[in-house]
Each structure stands twice: as C-alpha cells, then as structure tokens.
Design a protein around this motif. Sequence first.
Motif, PDB file in Angstrom:
ATOM      1  N   ALA A  63       9.811  21.398  22.777  1.00  0.00           N
ATOM      2  CA  ALA A  63       9.673  22.779  23.252  1.00  0.00           C
ATOM      3  C   ALA A  63       9.661  23.767  22.088  1.00  0.00           C
ATOM      4  O   ALA A  63       8.873  24.716  22.075  1.00  0.00           O
ATOM      5  CB  ALA A  63      10.801  23.118  24.216  1.00  0.00           C
ATOM      6  N   ILE A  64      10.521  23.544  21.100  1.00  0.00           N
ATOM      7  CA  ILE A  64      10.547  24.419  19.926  1.00  0.00           C
ATOM      8  C   ILE A  64       9.246  24.308  19.147  1.00  0.00           C
ATOM      9  O   ILE A  64       8.694  25.318  18.686  1.00  0.00           O
ATOM     10  CB  ILE A  64      11.769  24.093  19.037  1.00  0.00           C
ATOM     11  CG1 ILE A  64      13.039  24.579  19.719  1.00  0.00           C
ATOM     12  CG2 ILE A  64      11.631  24.706  17.650  1.00  0.00           C
ATOM     13  CD1 ILE A  64      14.317  24.099  19.064  1.00  0.00           C
ATOM     14  N   TYR A  65       8.723  23.112  19.007  1.00  0.00           N
ATOM     15  CA  TYR A  65       7.454  22.921  18.291  1.00  0.00           C
ATOM     16  C   TYR A  65       6.345  23.748  18.937  1.00  0.00           C
ATOM     17  O   TYR A  65       5.638  24.495  18.268  1.00  0.00           O
ATOM     18  CB  TYR A  65       7.092  21.430  18.275  1.00  0.00           C
ATOM     19  CG  TYR A  65       5.717  21.178  17.717  1.00  0.00           C
ATOM     20  CD1 TYR A  65       5.489  21.228  16.350  1.00  0.00           C
ATOM     21  CD2 TYR A  65       4.642  20.901  18.553  1.00  0.00           C
ATOM     22  CE1 TYR A  65       4.225  21.004  15.828  1.00  0.00           C
ATOM     23  CE2 TYR A  65       3.382  20.682  18.051  1.00  0.00           C
ATOM     24  CZ  TYR A  65       3.172  20.732  16.683  1.00  0.00           C
ATOM     25  OH  TYR A  65       1.916  20.522  16.179  1.00  0.00           O
ATOM     26  N   TYR A  66       6.191  23.618  20.247  1.00  0.00           N
ATOM     27  CA  TYR A  66       5.115  24.349  20.929  1.00  0.00           C
ATOM     28  C   TYR A  66       5.391  25.850  20.999  1.00  0.00           C
ATOM     29  O   TYR A  66       4.474  26.658  20.897  1.00  0.00           O
ATOM     30  CB  TYR A  66       4.863  23.780  22.328  1.00  0.00           C
ATOM     31  CG  TYR A  66       4.042  22.520  22.282  1.00  0.00           C
ATOM     32  CD1 TYR A  66       2.687  22.573  22.003  1.00  0.00           C
ATOM     33  CD2 TYR A  66       4.625  21.285  22.496  1.00  0.00           C
ATOM     34  CE1 TYR A  66       1.931  21.419  21.939  1.00  0.00           C
ATOM     35  CE2 TYR A  66       3.876  20.118  22.434  1.00  0.00           C
ATOM     36  CZ  TYR A  66       2.533  20.197  22.153  1.00  0.00           C
ATOM     37  OH  TYR A  66       1.785  19.050  22.085  1.00  0.00           O
ATOM     38  N   ALA A  67       6.657  26.232  21.169  1.00  0.00           N
ATOM     39  CA  ALA A  67       6.984  27.666  21.220  1.00  0.00           C
ATOM     40  C   ALA A  67       6.729  28.319  19.869  1.00  0.00           C
ATOM     41  O   ALA A  67       6.184  29.426  19.801  1.00  0.00           O
ATOM     42  CB  ALA A  67       8.436  27.862  21.637  1.00  0.00           C
ATOM     43  N   SER A  68       7.096  27.649  18.794  1.00  0.00           N
ATOM     44  CA  SER A  68       6.891  28.235  17.466  1.00  0.00           C
ATOM     45  C   SER A  68       5.425  28.240  17.066  1.00  0.00           C
ATOM     46  O   SER A  68       4.991  29.102  16.302  1.00  0.00           O
ATOM     47  CB  SER A  68       7.727  27.499  16.425  1.00  0.00           C
ATOM     48  OG  SER A  68       7.284  26.179  16.272  1.00  0.00           O
ATOM     49  N   LYS A  69       4.674  27.313  17.605  1.00  0.00           N
ATOM     50  CA  LYS A  69       3.244  27.253  17.317  1.00  0.00           C
ATOM     51  C   LYS A  69       2.516  28.480  17.856  1.00  0.00           C
ATOM     52  O   LYS A  69       1.519  28.915  17.295  1.00  0.00           O
ATOM     53  CB  LYS A  69       2.682  25.976  17.959  1.00  0.00           C
ATOM     54  CG  LYS A  69       1.408  25.481  17.398  1.00  0.00           C
ATOM     55  CD  LYS A  69       1.114  24.116  18.006  1.00  0.00           C
ATOM     56  CE  LYS A  69      -0.259  23.673  17.626  1.00  0.00           C
ATOM     57  NZ  LYS A  69      -0.621  22.413  18.213  1.00  0.00           N
TER      58      LYS A  69
END
Length: 134
Positions: A63-69
């Motif tokens: 979730a953090i990977y996609y949110a930060s992307k």
Amino acid sequence: MIGFQLQRKSDFLGAAASGLCMIHCMATPLIFISKACTATCCSSAPLWWQLVDYLFLVISFVAIYYASKHSSNNYVKIGLYTSWVLLLGTILCERFLPGVVPASVVYIPALFIVILHIYNHKYCKCADEACCVN
C-alpha cells in the motif's frame, strides 16, 4: 485491472492494514492473558497468530509503495517509508530481542502510517500523471 484498483485504493488499504495491525497488537495481550487464566500450559502465541504481524507488514508495504508512487508530497512519501521501517524494526525487536523495546512502541509507527495515508489520500493526490513522474 488489479494494479489500477490497487493504485486508486492504496491509501485506504494502507490505513486499514495499519489500523488492523494496531487492533491485532492490542488484542494479543488480552487474548493470551485470558488464555493463561483458563489454562496453565501453552502460554505462548500460536505460530499463525505471530505470522499475522508479517502479513500486515507485507500488505502495508504494498500500500505504501502504490500510495507513494502517486503522491505529490515527498515528505509524505519519506514519512510513510520511515514509519514502515520503524514498524518493521519494532516488530523484529519484539520477536528476537524481547524486552529491549517496550511492546507499546509498535503503536507509534502504525499510527503514523494510518495518519499519513489519510493525509495523503485527502491532500496529496496527483491531478495528472505528469506530477507523479519520479
């Protein structure tokens, strides 16, 4: 299709996973205190319950990977990853070095992840793909 939906819902997924992680961490002592009161053997947590920590870590990292992307705020990106690393560190310390870090410390990075995901969802979304290019 799944990747697209995950990108759109990553902040919700991250906040939910971190919130559930906090509930899991709060419930663990209560469950095993009550178990210890009813039976004197097997006071340690079952393996499947211990592995739930790592499941939440994996879900929150995705979730953090996609949110930060797709976030327009670099401070939020750094905060999300830093909070995740701190959460990982506290969980690993609790598992392999019991007593070094108080168990309640795990709530701090988990709470920051929830707050940052909510903030990111509300204020830091890119208007178009151009602002999200790294």
